[in-house]
Design a protein around this motif. Structure first.
Motif, PDB file in Angstrom:
ATOM      1  N   PHE A  90     -26.584 155.791  24.437  1.00  0.00           N
ATOM      2  CA  PHE A  90     -25.868 155.340  25.798  1.00  0.00           C
ATOM      3  C   PHE A  90     -25.265 154.048  25.939  1.00  0.00           C
ATOM      4  O   PHE A  90     -25.768 153.248  24.896  1.00  0.00           O
ATOM      5  CB  PHE A  90     -27.293 154.928  26.724  1.00  0.00           C
ATOM      6  CG  PHE A  90     -28.064 154.752  26.674  1.00  0.00           C
ATOM      7  CD1 PHE A  90     -28.365 153.060  26.384  1.00  0.00           C
ATOM      8  CD2 PHE A  90     -29.245 155.625  26.675  1.00  0.00           C
ATOM      9  CE1 PHE A  90     -29.754 152.996  26.036  1.00  0.00           C
ATOM     10  CE2 PHE A  90     -30.888 154.860  26.235  1.00  0.00           C
ATOM     11  CZ  PHE A  90     -31.121 153.814  26.096  1.00  0.00           C
ATOM     12  N   SER A 148     -32.016 160.881  32.793  1.00  0.00           N
ATOM     13  CA  SER A 148     -31.582 159.948  33.615  1.00  0.00           C
ATOM     14  C   SER A 148     -31.070 160.107  34.960  1.00  0.00           C
ATOM     15  O   SER A 148     -30.425 161.764  35.194  1.00  0.00           O
ATOM     16  CB  SER A 148     -30.397 159.484  32.498  1.00  0.00           C
ATOM     17  OG  SER A 148     -29.699 157.936  33.799  1.00  0.00           O
ATOM     18  N   TYR A 169     -20.126 155.489  33.055  1.00  0.00           N
ATOM     19  CA  TYR A 169     -20.883 157.366  31.841  1.00  0.00           C
ATOM     20  C   TYR A 169     -20.803 157.854  31.919  1.00  0.00           C
ATOM     21  O   TYR A 169     -21.143 158.642  31.943  1.00  0.00           O
ATOM     22  CB  TYR A 169     -22.446 157.455  33.045  1.00  0.00           C
ATOM     23  CG  TYR A 169     -24.052 155.612  32.740  1.00  0.00           C
ATOM     24  CD1 TYR A 169     -23.378 155.430  31.218  1.00  0.00           C
ATOM     25  CD2 TYR A 169     -23.924 155.581  33.812  1.00  0.00           C
ATOM     26  CE1 TYR A 169     -24.850 154.540  31.088  1.00  0.00           C
ATOM     27  CE2 TYR A 169     -25.107 153.945  33.612  1.00  0.00           C
ATOM     28  CZ  TYR A 169     -25.371 154.133  32.687  1.00  0.00           C
ATOM     29  OH  TYR A 169     -25.772 153.446  32.072  1.00  0.00           O
ATOM     30  N   TYR A 183     -21.956 159.674  28.661  1.00  0.00           N
ATOM     31  CA  TYR A 183     -23.603 159.499  29.073  1.00  0.00           C
ATOM     32  C   TYR A 183     -23.603 160.520  30.178  1.00  0.00           C
ATOM     33  O   TYR A 183     -24.337 161.517  29.911  1.00  0.00           O
ATOM     34  CB  TYR A 183     -23.467 158.449  29.397  1.00  0.00           C
ATOM     35  CG  TYR A 183     -24.840 158.115  29.588  1.00  0.00           C
ATOM     36  CD1 TYR A 183     -26.280 158.587  28.457  1.00  0.00           C
ATOM     37  CD2 TYR A 183     -25.801 157.813  30.992  1.00  0.00           C
ATOM     38  CE1 TYR A 183     -27.169 158.796  28.601  1.00  0.00           C
ATOM     39  CE2 TYR A 183     -27.120 157.922  31.098  1.00  0.00           C
ATOM     40  CZ  TYR A 183     -28.520 157.881  29.823  1.00  0.00           C
ATOM     41  OH  TYR A 183     -29.538 158.084  29.954  1.00  0.00           O
ATOM     42  N   ASP A 207     -33.029 152.474  35.460  1.00  0.00           N
ATOM     43  CA  ASP A 207     -32.692 151.811  34.596  1.00  0.00           C
ATOM     44  C   ASP A 207     -34.789 151.771  33.910  1.00  0.00           C
ATOM     45  O   ASP A 207     -34.943 150.810  34.949  1.00  0.00           O
ATOM     46  CB  ASP A 207     -32.160 150.808  35.001  1.00  0.00           C
ATOM     47  CG  ASP A 207     -30.924 150.416  34.667  1.00  0.00           C
ATOM     48  OD1 ASP A 207     -29.983 151.244  33.649  1.00  0.00           O
ATOM     49  OD2 ASP A 207     -30.519 149.962  35.550  1.00  0.00           O
ATOM     50  N   GLU A 227     -27.529 147.850  25.304  1.00  0.00           N
ATOM     51  CA  GLU A 227     -26.568 148.620  26.392  1.00  0.00           C
ATOM     52  C   GLU A 227     -26.535 147.537  27.463  1.00  0.00           C
ATOM     53  O   GLU A 227     -25.702 147.371  27.791  1.00  0.00           O
ATOM     54  CB  GLU A 227     -27.594 149.429  27.236  1.00  0.00           C
ATOM     55  CG  GLU A 227     -26.297 150.220  28.494  1.00  0.00           C
ATOM     56  CD  GLU A 227     -27.241 151.220  29.161  1.00  0.00           C
ATOM     57  OE1 GLU A 227     -28.429 151.261  29.695  1.00  0.00           O
ATOM     58  OE2 GLU A 227     -26.913 151.692  30.075  1.00  0.00           O
TER      59      GLU A 227
HETATM   60  C1  VSD Z   1     -29.721 160.470  48.419  1.00  0.00           C
HETATM   61  C2  VSD Z   1     -30.058 159.525  48.531  1.00  0.00           C
HETATM   62  C3  VSD Z   1     -29.897 158.747  46.737  1.00  0.00           C
HETATM   63  C4  VSD Z   1     -30.591 157.598  46.607  1.00  0.00           C
HETATM   64  C5  VSD Z   1     -30.394 157.155  45.572  1.00  0.00           C
HETATM   65  C6  VSD Z   1     -29.377 157.307  44.549  1.00  0.00           C
HETATM   66  C7  VSD Z   1     -29.494 155.998  43.538  1.00  0.00           C
HETATM   67  C8  VSD Z   1     -28.967 156.241  42.195  1.00  0.00           C
HETATM   68  C9  VSD Z   1     -28.823 155.222  41.415  1.00  0.00           C
HETATM   69  C10 VSD Z   1     -28.126 155.982  39.558  1.00  0.00           C
HETATM   70  C11 VSD Z   1     -29.449 155.002  38.173  1.00  0.00           C
HETATM   71  C12 VSD Z   1     -28.335 155.360  37.611  1.00  0.00           C
HETATM   72  C13 VSD Z   1     -29.671 154.829  36.210  1.00  0.00           C
HETATM   73  C14 VSD Z   1     -28.935 155.447  34.506  1.00  0.00           C
HETATM   74  C15 VSD Z   1     -29.912 154.934  33.713  1.00  0.00           C
HETATM   75  C16 VSD Z   1     -29.805 155.091  32.601  1.00  0.00           C
HETATM   76  O1  VSD Z   1     -30.068 156.188  32.198  1.00  0.00           O
HETATM   77  C17 VSD Z   1     -29.163 154.797  31.972  1.00  0.00           C
HETATM   78  N1  VSD Z   1     -29.815 152.341  31.656  1.00  0.00           N
HETATM   79  C18 VSD Z   1     -28.949 154.327  30.371  1.00  0.00           C
HETATM   80  O2  VSD Z   1     -30.160 154.517  29.531  1.00  0.00           O
END
Ligand code: VSD
Ligand code: NDP
Length: 325
Positions: free
Chosen positions: A123, A174, A184, A187, A219, A228
């Protein structure tokens, strides 16, 4: 009086009860337990972070564990630490998942797999405008095509297993594979791609009693995340911060328990559970209780999703306004 109370009560209780019964009757594939003890668990990217934590846990539960990654030194280190903490000697295979022949050779040497975990992943978050196409291709090749190479190599051995127990193919997605996020583009595309792959694959392997799982971590503290974070765009951090960070061990625990219960969607934290309901779509759901929560929660979670988008677009606007000053 008592009669009309009873009438109201049944009006309140009957519809959910009927819905529960209906869902109980129709959910497919049916729930299973997939044993781990004494079975062969093969983990790609098992030399670091989440994959390494998963290898530890599978070994602790008495599985025969194989791990695959590129760097021989990291593989040997992983082997050593797992041996020290569990007494189990894991088999290590040095190969790049982008090299289909090397992957096939490793998988053939490892022997028939019962639980396959495609966990390898790279990533490099960056605005697409600043990201070279080579970097885009790198993420798609390792995360998506790499997973095809691994599954292709393992599938016939998995189908020909003779112990009679159900088997599993799991993918480390993820939360960025459930919602697209600033920085992203490549990704998220690679992880959304894995979802399409997994949904189709489940249709094709259910006849061989193989269950597919998709794991959706937020994360997670790993060497990969540390790397990253050095170059992550600020907006990526802000938006990804909507979901609480986890430790690799915690994610591995959720992952393994999701795999063992044959769940297709495996969330890892509270926000992940909300995301799973909000993005249930046409994914298979073996649990009638979860199916009930999905049906009842759908419209409410759509509102929650729109609130999150409102907040994220607000952050993006603010960030642009600050840049102009
Ligand atoms: C309907 C309600 C919705 C609720 C909450 C939504 C929160 C979304 C957050 C998304 C976080 C993405 C992190 C990716 C981490 C990753 O894959 C990288 N560190 C690479 O490895
Ligand atoms: N950490 C996080 O915040 C999150 C991670 N994830 C996903 O979890 C998975 C693991 O991430 P994490 O533990 O953080 O990553 P790490 O960078 O800590 O570990 C990645 C592992 O994958 C291996 N790997 C990388 N490229 C290849 C390749 N081309 N061929 C074979 N093996 C490869 C690495 O070994 P080597 O370099 O030696 O090949 C290493 O064992 C990834 O799929 C990631 O997308 C999902 C959500 C959040």
């Amino acid at each position: 009086m008592a009669d009309s109370n009873l009438g109201y009560l049944s009006l309140l209780v009957l519809p959910p009860l009927v819905l529960l019964l209906l869902l109980y009757a129709i959910v497919k594939p049916r729930p299973v337990r997939i044993p781990i003890k004494n079975r062969h668990v093969f983990i790609t990217g098992g030399s670091s972070g989440i994959g390494l934590a998963l290898a530890h846990q599978a070994a602790r539960e008495g599985a025969r564990v194989s791990i695959l990654a590129r760097d021989k030194r990291k593989l040997e280190e992983a082997k050593e630490t797992i041996l020290l903490s569990t007494g189990i000697d894991v088999a290590v295979f040095a190969a790049d998942v982008r090299d289909a022949d090397a992957v096939r050779k490793a998988v053939d040497e490892a022997g028939a797999i019962d639980v396959l975990v495609c966990n390898q992943g790279v990533f490099v978050p960056r605005e697409l405008e600043k990201q070279e196409l080579d970097e885009v291709r790198f993420m798609l090749d390792v995360n998506l095509m790499g997973s095809f190479n691994v599954v292709k190599a393992a599938l016939s051995g998995m189908k020909n297993r003779t112990d009679g127990f159900p088997a599993a193919i799991a993918f480390m997605s993820s939360q960025a594979g459930q919602v697209g996020i600033y920085g992203y583009a490549a990704y998220s595309a690679s992880k959304f791609g894995i979802r399409g792959f997994a949904e189709a694959l489940q249709h094709e392997v259910i006849g061989d009693n193989i269950r597919v799982s998709l794991i959706f971590p937020p994360d997670t503290e790993t060497p990969g995340l540390e790397q990253e974070n050095k170059t992550k765009p600020q907006l990526t951090s802000i938006i990804a911060g909507s979901s609480g960070a986890m430790k690799a061990d915690e994610v591995a625990k959720k992952a393994l328990s999701g795999i063992k219960t044959g769940n297709f969607i495996v969330p890892c934290n509270f926000e992940g559970r909300l995301l799973a309901i909000a993005t249930a779509g046409l994914s298979p759901q073996p649990s009638f209780l979860m199916a009930f929560v999905e049906v009842v929660g759908a419209s409410l979670l759509r509102i929650a999703a729109l609130c999150f988008q409102w907040n994220w677009y607000g952050c993006i606007e603010k960030w642009h306004a600050q840049k102009k000053q």
